[in-house]
Design a protein around this motif. Structure first.
Motif, short mmCIF file in Angstrom:
data_model
loop_
_atom_site.label_atom_id
_atom_site.label_comp_id
_atom_site.label_asym_id
_atom_site.label_seq_id
_atom_site.Cartn_x
_atom_site.Cartn_y
_atom_site.Cartn_z
N SER A 1 -4.14 13.42 -4.16
CA SER A 1 -4.30 13.53 -2.70
C SER A 1 -5.49 13.70 -2.08
O SER A 1 -6.49 13.54 -2.97
CB SER A 1 -3.43 14.93 -2.59
OG SER A 1 -4.36 16.04 -3.11
N LEU B 1 0.80 3.98 -2.74
CA LEU B 1 0.58 5.55 -2.40
C LEU B 1 1.64 6.52 -2.78
O LEU B 1 1.35 7.60 -3.32
CB LEU B 1 0.71 5.53 -0.74
CG LEU B 1 0.22 6.83 -0.14
CD1 LEU B 1 -0.32 6.94 1.25
CD2 LEU B 1 1.54 7.86 0.15
N LEU C 1 -6.69 10.35 -3.65
CA LEU C 1 -5.81 9.57 -3.04
C LEU C 1 -6.57 8.33 -2.74
O LEU C 1 -6.10 7.07 -3.09
CB LEU C 1 -4.64 10.13 -2.35
CG LEU C 1 -3.70 9.30 -1.91
CD1 LEU C 1 -2.77 8.57 -3.00
CD2 LEU C 1 -2.49 10.05 -1.11
N VAL C 2 -7.28 8.32 -1.94
CA VAL C 2 -8.07 7.38 -1.16
C VAL C 2 -8.76 6.52 -2.03
O VAL C 2 -8.66 5.13 -2.15
CB VAL C 2 -8.85 7.81 -0.11
CG1 VAL C 2 -9.98 6.55 0.73
CG2 VAL C 2 -7.98 8.66 1.00
N ALA D 1 1.02 9.61 -5.11
CA ALA D 1 1.43 10.72 -5.04
C ALA D 1 2.13 11.32 -6.17
O ALA D 1 2.14 12.73 -6.38
CB ALA D 1 2.19 10.65 -3.64
N GLU E 1 2.55 10.28 6.52
CA GLU E 1 2.52 11.71 6.90
C GLU E 1 3.44 12.02 7.91
O GLU E 1 4.30 12.99 8.18
CB GLU E 1 1.08 12.19 7.07
CG GLU E 1 -0.17 12.08 5.89
CD GLU E 1 -1.42 12.36 6.47
OE1 GLU E 1 -1.51 12.62 7.83
OE2 GLU E 1 -2.42 12.29 5.67
N MET F 1 -1.35 5.75 5.32
CA MET F 1 -1.33 7.44 5.06
C MET F 1 -0.74 7.99 6.38
O MET F 1 -0.09 9.02 6.37
CB MET F 1 -2.76 7.80 4.75
CG MET F 1 -3.11 7.38 3.21
SD MET F 1 -4.88 8.40 2.85
CE MET F 1 -4.09 10.03 2.59
N CYS G 1 0.96 -1.19 -0.09
CA CYS G 1 0.06 0.05 -0.01
C CYS G 1 0.82 1.18 -0.13
O CYS G 1 0.55 2.11 -0.59
CB CYS G 1 -0.95 -0.08 1.31
SG CYS G 1 -2.07 1.31 1.25
N ILE H 1 -5.25 1.54 4.42
CA ILE H 1 -5.04 3.00 3.85
C ILE H 1 -4.83 3.98 5.01
O ILE H 1 -3.89 4.84 4.97
CB ILE H 1 -6.16 3.56 2.77
CG1 ILE H 1 -6.16 2.61 1.64
CG2 ILE H 1 -5.96 4.84 2.26
CD1 ILE H 1 -7.42 2.80 0.66
N ARG H 2 -6.04 4.08 5.80
CA ARG H 2 -5.67 4.86 6.87
C ARG H 2 -4.18 4.85 7.72
O ARG H 2 -3.56 5.69 7.99
CB ARG H 2 -6.67 4.98 7.88
CG ARG H 2 -8.04 5.36 7.18
CD ARG H 2 -9.06 5.69 8.45
NE ARG H 2 -9.23 4.35 9.12
CZ ARG H 2 -10.15 3.44 9.03
NH1 ARG H 2 -10.98 3.73 7.76
NH2 ARG H 2 -10.59 2.50 9.41
#
Length: 217
Positions: free
Chosen positions: A174, A165, A178-179, A169, A200, A196, A161, A192-193
């Protein structure tokens, strides 16, 4: 069809010479004639012309299938499609593929594992998308689930993932876009959460370290 000669060319393979042509067959593809009858009464065999020709067509389909398998792993459905496109008759194709499966030259399980490992390099995708891709190639549910279980025992879905991502990106995606893209790639909202949030934090830490380095200079 007047048969002039029948030769055993090895194992259960035979060369049939007729007045107008010659062809090869594997005795296992004969449906009505027994192998021991191949070298007996020519008149009897001539009355079984359809069976001999079917065995010949199945043997030809087998040889063509093997030529594809020598290049790379194939799944049964994909190989069947290729052979039908070459105008082999379907029942002959199925007989040949059954034989190759019994001999383990053809294996959907082996194909699924090989496909997942090669696909991982070019396209990082999640379980849902990979499952759908295998299904679209004619891989059965049980075979697919076994292959996916083995695959994710050796490969982290979160790592895949993260690769996806970074790729998205770079495509300037975004936020919700992006999701949505990662969901299409087959990753769950939970994965995903998690990824991400980690990404970040990584970007923030990298930015902080870079600023500190500039100030120190």
């Amino acid at each position: 069809m007047r048969i002039l000669k029948i030769e055993n060319i090895g194992s259960d393979c035979y060369k049939i010479t007729t007045e107008s042509a010659e062809f090869f067959l594997r005795a296992q593809y004969l449906r009505f004639v027994r192998e021991e009858e191949l070298c007996e009464d020519a008149d009897f065999l001539e009355s079984r012309e359809d069976d001999l020709l079917f065995a010949g067509f199945a043997f030809a389909a087998e040889k063509k299938a093997v030529s594809y398998l020598e290049r790379c792993e194939q799944c049964r459905a994909g190989l069947q499609k290729k052979l039908l496109q070459k105008n082999f008759e379907k029942t002959a194709v199925n007989a040949a593929l059954d034989y190759l499966e019994r001999r383990n030259f053809l294996s959907d399980e082996r194909f699924a594992r090989a496909w997942l490992n090669s696909h991982r390099i070019a396209k990082p995708q999640g379980r849902a998308r990979l499952s759908a891709e295998l299904s679209s190639r004619g891989i059965g549910r049980a075979t697919s689930e076994n292959a996916l279980r083995e695959f994710f025992e050796e490969n982290s879905e979160e790592e895949l993932c993260l690769r996806a991502l970074k790729k998205r990106a770079r495509e300037k995606k975004s936020g919700e876009k992006l999701v949505a893209a990662l969901r299409r790639d087959g990753f769950s909202y939970k994965t995903i959460r998690t990824v991400m949030a980690e990404f970040e934090e990584y970007v923030l830490n990298s930015s902080t370290e870079e600023s500190a380095s500039r100030e120190a200079q």
